[in-house]
Design a protein around this motif. Sequence first.
Motif, PDB file in Angstrom:
ATOM      1  N   THR A 289       0.830  -1.213   0.000  1.00  0.00           N
ATOM      2  CA  THR A 289       0.000   0.000   0.000  1.00  0.00           C
ATOM      3  C   THR A 289       0.859   1.255   0.000  1.00  0.00           C
ATOM      4  O   THR A 289       0.536   2.234  -0.673  1.00  0.00           O
ATOM      5  CB  THR A 289      -0.952   0.001   1.216  1.00  0.00           C
ATOM      6  OG1 THR A 289      -1.632  -1.243   1.249  1.00  0.00           O
ATOM      7  CG2 THR A 289      -1.970   1.112   1.114  1.00  0.00           C
ATOM      8  N   ALA A 310     -10.622  -1.291  -5.069  1.00  0.00           N
ATOM      9  CA  ALA A 310     -10.529  -2.445  -4.166  1.00  0.00           C
ATOM     10  C   ALA A 310     -11.747  -3.347  -4.346  1.00  0.00           C
ATOM     11  O   ALA A 310     -12.805  -2.882  -4.780  1.00  0.00           O
ATOM     12  CB  ALA A 310     -10.448  -1.947  -2.723  1.00  0.00           C
ATOM     13  N   HIS A 319      -8.470   1.626   2.863  1.00  0.00           N
ATOM     14  CA  HIS A 319      -7.472   2.311   2.030  1.00  0.00           C
ATOM     15  C   HIS A 319      -7.651   3.831   2.123  1.00  0.00           C
ATOM     16  O   HIS A 319      -6.677   4.571   2.234  1.00  0.00           O
ATOM     17  CB  HIS A 319      -7.615   1.887   0.565  1.00  0.00           C
ATOM     18  CG  HIS A 319      -6.885   0.620   0.223  1.00  0.00           C
ATOM     19  ND1 HIS A 319      -5.606   0.350   0.649  1.00  0.00           N
ATOM     20  CD2 HIS A 319      -7.264  -0.457  -0.519  1.00  0.00           C
ATOM     21  CE1 HIS A 319      -5.226  -0.838   0.183  1.00  0.00           C
ATOM     22  NE2 HIS A 319      -6.216  -1.342  -0.529  1.00  0.00           N
ATOM     23  N   ILE A 362     -10.635   6.685  -4.474  1.00  0.00           N
ATOM     24  CA  ILE A 362     -10.552   5.313  -3.987  1.00  0.00           C
ATOM     25  C   ILE A 362     -11.968   4.744  -3.956  1.00  0.00           C
ATOM     26  O   ILE A 362     -12.912   5.453  -3.600  1.00  0.00           O
ATOM     27  CB  ILE A 362      -9.937   5.280  -2.571  1.00  0.00           C
ATOM     28  CG1 ILE A 362      -8.514   5.849  -2.624  1.00  0.00           C
ATOM     29  CG2 ILE A 362      -9.913   3.867  -2.006  1.00  0.00           C
ATOM     30  CD1 ILE A 362      -7.979   6.271  -1.289  1.00  0.00           C
ATOM     31  N   ASP A 383      -6.444  -3.323  -6.579  1.00  0.00           N
ATOM     32  CA  ASP A 383      -5.959  -4.136  -5.464  1.00  0.00           C
ATOM     33  C   ASP A 383      -6.629  -5.505  -5.537  1.00  0.00           C
ATOM     34  O   ASP A 383      -7.817  -5.597  -5.832  1.00  0.00           O
ATOM     35  CB  ASP A 383      -6.312  -3.441  -4.145  1.00  0.00           C
ATOM     36  CG  ASP A 383      -5.533  -4.040  -2.975  1.00  0.00           C
ATOM     37  OD1 ASP A 383      -4.669  -4.896  -3.225  1.00  0.00           O
ATOM     38  OD2 ASP A 383      -5.792  -3.653  -1.827  1.00  0.00           O
ATOM     39  N   GLY A 538      -6.985  -7.727   3.435  1.00  0.00           N
ATOM     40  CA  GLY A 538      -6.688  -6.329   3.719  1.00  0.00           C
ATOM     41  C   GLY A 538      -7.117  -5.734   5.037  1.00  0.00           C
ATOM     42  O   GLY A 538      -6.714  -4.629   5.358  1.00  0.00           O
TER      43      GLY A 538
END
Length: 679
Positions: A289, A310, A319, A362, A383, A538
């Motif tokens: 990350t 993601a 994130h 994001i 991701d 994650g």
Amino acid sequence: MTHQLSDAVASLSGVGPAKQKGLAGLGINTIADLLTYYPFRYDDLQVKDVNEIADQEKVTLKGTVASEPVLARFGRKKNRLNFRLLIEHDVYMVTFFNQPYLMKQITTGQPIAVYGKWDAKRSSLTGMKIINPNNADEAFGSIYPASKAVKQTTIRKLIKQAYDDYADAITDIMPAPLVDKYRLLPRRQMIHDMHFPPSQEASAAARRSATYEEFLLFQMQMQALKQEDAATNGIAIHYNNDRLKAFIKTLPFELTHAQKRVVNEICLDLKSPKHMNRLLQGDVGSGKTIVAAIVMYAAITAGYQAALMAPTEILAEQHANNLAKVFAATDVNVALLTGSTKPAARKTLLAALAAGEIDLLIGTHALIQEGVNYHRLGLVITDEQHRFGVNQRAAFRQKGGQPDALAMTATPIPRTLAITAYGEMDVSEIDELPAGRQPIQTTWVRSNQANNALDFVRQQINAGSQAYVVTPLIEESETLDVKNAEALSANLQDYFGPQIKVGLLHGRLKPEEKDAQMAAFKAGDIQVLVSTTVIEVGVDVKNATIMMIYDADRFGLAQLHQLRGRVGRGSKASFCILVADPKNQQGIERMQIMTQTTNGFILAQKDLELRGAGDVLGVKQSGMPEFKVGDPIADLTVLQVAQQDAHAIVQQPDWQAKPEYQALAQYLKVKLAMVGTLD
């Protein structure tokens, strides 16, 4: 009329609209598809001597029908068909279950050949099919993947018809130098011997040629796409190196050598006018990350926007929170967009994005939905790459003028297999963990020792730590004897008592309920979080030091490793407890391997050896190609040779014009026109 392999299967007699639809469901649309729809195994239909047969062996017996067939019905739709078979001077009982229509083929005094399973104790055969003993092609019966709509017998019949009608249209694709080098069969013979092998040796030779052909054609497609990608004008992102260095100095830790190497590889790609298509692999907790943050900052200093996608809302939010802190001292404007974003907030956000006021967006797949327009998108990071399909990657590229693409995955894929799964991508690897990370101590206990383990968990919680407890299922299942999340959380609450709060997280909770549970766990209001694998990817709670996994033998090694990686994220010693009663040797091996190593790449290699590529990566989600003949694990050497050969071919200037490559070039041209680009 000239027959061509590109003809539709409907051109065969007996293939009407319904059958054509059924065949399409198996991926068979053309004659070429049908002829390369290879069997996955063969039944040895050669007649055996009764004295040479082992118990429970599948064999073909040939003799004379010595009694009238008798059909006995029992229960609904259940029946048994018996007759006696005379072989030389001995009589044996043959039984067929639920195939009453075979009575018409059984006549007293007539010769017959039956394929089935031999029972040595009873000297009897459980029949599977009646075969034609006079047909030489039937020495080995080909068995194909079938469906409800298209039966095995139909596939065999159509392949036989297609070969008879179209054999003359089958021409060689493999370049002559490679045919000579590897002693490959001519393509017509290879296809014949794949479907109708006259012997085991012929079948093995055909499979060897077909495996190489399949791998080379795949690798040629990969090379062609890579060349096309390189020729496509990407974006030369001339970032501000001084600002980037200053930003790296603000980080509260020193980058590892591996992180520095990977940042340099990606930054070189950013500067290049060629389109970047790179895969970043790094074990759980290796610091991917922060690498992503650095390269996104680089793009932002050049006036571009960056996007990070993601697979889940939980991960996207995490994130966003983490990166907001990382960029707190900069002027980077970070925003979050998910399916849960309220309409009014979404409208404001989209306007700001289109105006260029948001530097870093994001989110989940909401980032590529219609109406999401970027001002100047330069870099896209996905991701957990294997959770996104090819189409989603394509949608991102259409959002901006060929933005550079970086995919990150914590699912370690051995480099050898990365060739296959991501053949068109360059691969970067973070192969060391940040300093100060303590290795996670892993132990395996049987379920009758689980209470001892829970006492240890209680001690750790009393000392201020938190624990995850993972179970495979949500609610009671009649078929699987597994602990389910709901019952387990109630039992643990009883076991620990009111001083320790037990929470529950599973896939059927509403997003706001999941968020509330995770927030309470992060805040320390919940000490034990019982969960299904929604916490696999994650999730980052530094105070959680224990991962306890019930029925651990029901998970693959890669998944167990992902789960284990949820702890050990702070400075405290961390523990992973596997509770399992494996039923077979493979399950025992998985538990032992987990306790022996915390290296994800070693585990991934072991997982491949134990389970095969499809299981490890989850073929449908991974972008992993489904090969018809070749097995990327068992035939790994062939795969690597094919990749080297494909690379050597495309390095030759104007290779398509050379006589020995023209058939291959033509095949690829047609193939690439059909599939488009892979991303």
